[in-house]
Design an enzyme around this catalytic site. Structure first.
Site, PDB file in Angstrom:
ATOM      1  CG  HIS A 150      45.038  45.194  35.607  1.00 52.58           C
ATOM      2  ND1 HIS A 150      44.286  44.822  36.696  1.00 52.58           N
ATOM      3  CD2 HIS A 150      44.166  45.428  34.602  1.00 52.58           C
ATOM      4  CE1 HIS A 150      43.003  44.827  36.366  1.00 52.58           C
ATOM      5  NE2 HIS A 150      42.896  45.190  35.091  1.00 52.58           N
ATOM      6  CD  GLU A 167      46.472  45.928  40.157  1.00 50.99           C
ATOM      7  OE1 GLU A 167      46.377  45.072  41.061  1.00 50.99           O
ATOM      8  OE2 GLU A 167      46.238  45.677  38.958  1.00 50.99           O
ATOM      9  CG  HIS A 216      42.067  46.182  40.671  1.00 49.34           C
ATOM     10  ND1 HIS A 216      41.597  44.910  40.881  1.00 49.34           N
ATOM     11  CD2 HIS A 216      43.223  46.039  39.959  1.00 49.34           C
ATOM     12  CE1 HIS A 216      42.440  44.031  40.336  1.00 49.34           C
ATOM     13  NE2 HIS A 216      43.428  44.688  39.768  1.00 49.34           N
ATOM     14  CD  GLU A 260      48.513  42.281  35.287  1.00 50.10           C
ATOM     15  OE1 GLU A 260      48.952  43.057  36.158  1.00 50.10           O
ATOM     16  OE2 GLU A 260      47.429  41.676  35.405  1.00 50.10           O
TER      17      GLU A 260
END
Ligand SMILES: [Zn+2]
Length: 282
Positions: A173, A120, A82, A248
């Site tokens: 992430h 995040e 992101h 993740e």
């Protein structure tokens, strides 16, 4: 909504069939987030005593590994998921880009956040910068998918292709399952991969990173005993030509993992675990 990840037992099959379901790579904005938070982490590896009360020192394991690691000549691509400016530019991140499998998908998403609205994008940026420093200290050349945490994008296709000249790609992430009881990291590889050789190398990388992450953090075994998920729908992985994983790191809505992710000491632990996994893979 990003990260609408259901209960663990339903996750694997649902992930492949429900539109909008994501490993935090799709969906609209994080709820309630209208502006980016300031980058709050000091990036100097010697900076200590963050506001969280923890220090920023590297863990003993990573220090030992870093001392002996020799990554000279290696080029490592890090993709901090992101970007801090994504939330305020939906028109830019919602445009369609190649998904690497003949279709298209949204350029990017805002990602998720903790219940106290720690984004995040801030977490992935903080971990990426710490990892970059450790890898550089060990002699590697590091390329990042984005240059700061205040911009927009890049799009998911470029988050694969930017690594074309690297030896390996690690995309960072964190997940945002709606249930705060869901906990743990998982690792994603493209299925199928770019080719047989790259696919196998990505699988080996996932195992190596999973093993090092598992020394410090909880694996989410809803994704299998190794906490490794194989997916055809993530454009960053699909557009990568080198061994690649998405990590993740944990669940941002889980209180104990959120606390880790928001603290400099926790971010350091994530970076150290990723560093170890990459070194072991080489
Ligand atoms: Zn994400």
């Amino acid at each position: 909504m990003p990260h609408r990840l259901l209960v663990p037992s339903l996750l694997f099959t649902a992930a492949l069939s429900l539109p909008g379901l994501a490993a935090c790579s799709q969906g609209a904005g994080a709820p309630g987030r209208t502006s980016q938070a300031a980058e709050t982490t000091g990036e100097s590896p010697t900076a200590g005593n963050g506001a969280d009360g923890g220090d920023d020192a590297k863990s003993g394991t990573a220090s030992a590994k870093e001392a002996e690691a020799d990554l000279k000549g290696k080029v490592i691509a890090i993709d901090p998921g992101h970007n801090g400016g994504n939330a305020v530019h939906p028109e830019k991140i919602n445009r369609q880009v190649p998904d690497g499998r003949g279709g298209t998908k949204a350029c990017n998403t805002t990602g998720t956040s903790t219940n106290s609205d720690y984004p995040e994008a801030d977490f992935t940026w903080a971990v990426a910068k710490k990892l970059e420093q450790s890898l550089t200290d060990a002699g590697a050349e590091v390329v990042l998918s984005r240059k700061d945490n205040t911009g927009v994008g890049p799009c998911v296709d470029e988050r694969g292709t930017f690594a074309d000249d690297a030896d390996v790609l690690v995309s960072i992430h964190a997940n945002g399952s709606e249930s705060s009881s869901v906990k743990g990291f998982h690792i994603i590889v493209a299925d199928p991969g770019e080719d047989e050789k790259t696919e196998k190398a990505s699988g080996d990388l996932a195992k190596s990173v999973g093993s090092s992450m598992g020394e410090e953090f909880t694996p989410n075994k809803a994704y299998g005993k190794d906490a490794i998920s194989r997916r055809p729908d993530l454009a960053g992985l699909n557009n990568a030509s080198v061994p690649a994983v998405i990590v993740e790191c944990g669940e941002m809505r889980n209180p104990s993992e959120a606390k880790l992710m928001e603290s400099k000491s926790g971010q350091r632990k994530y970076a150290d675990a990723l560093f170890d996994g990459v070194v072991d893979w080489f």
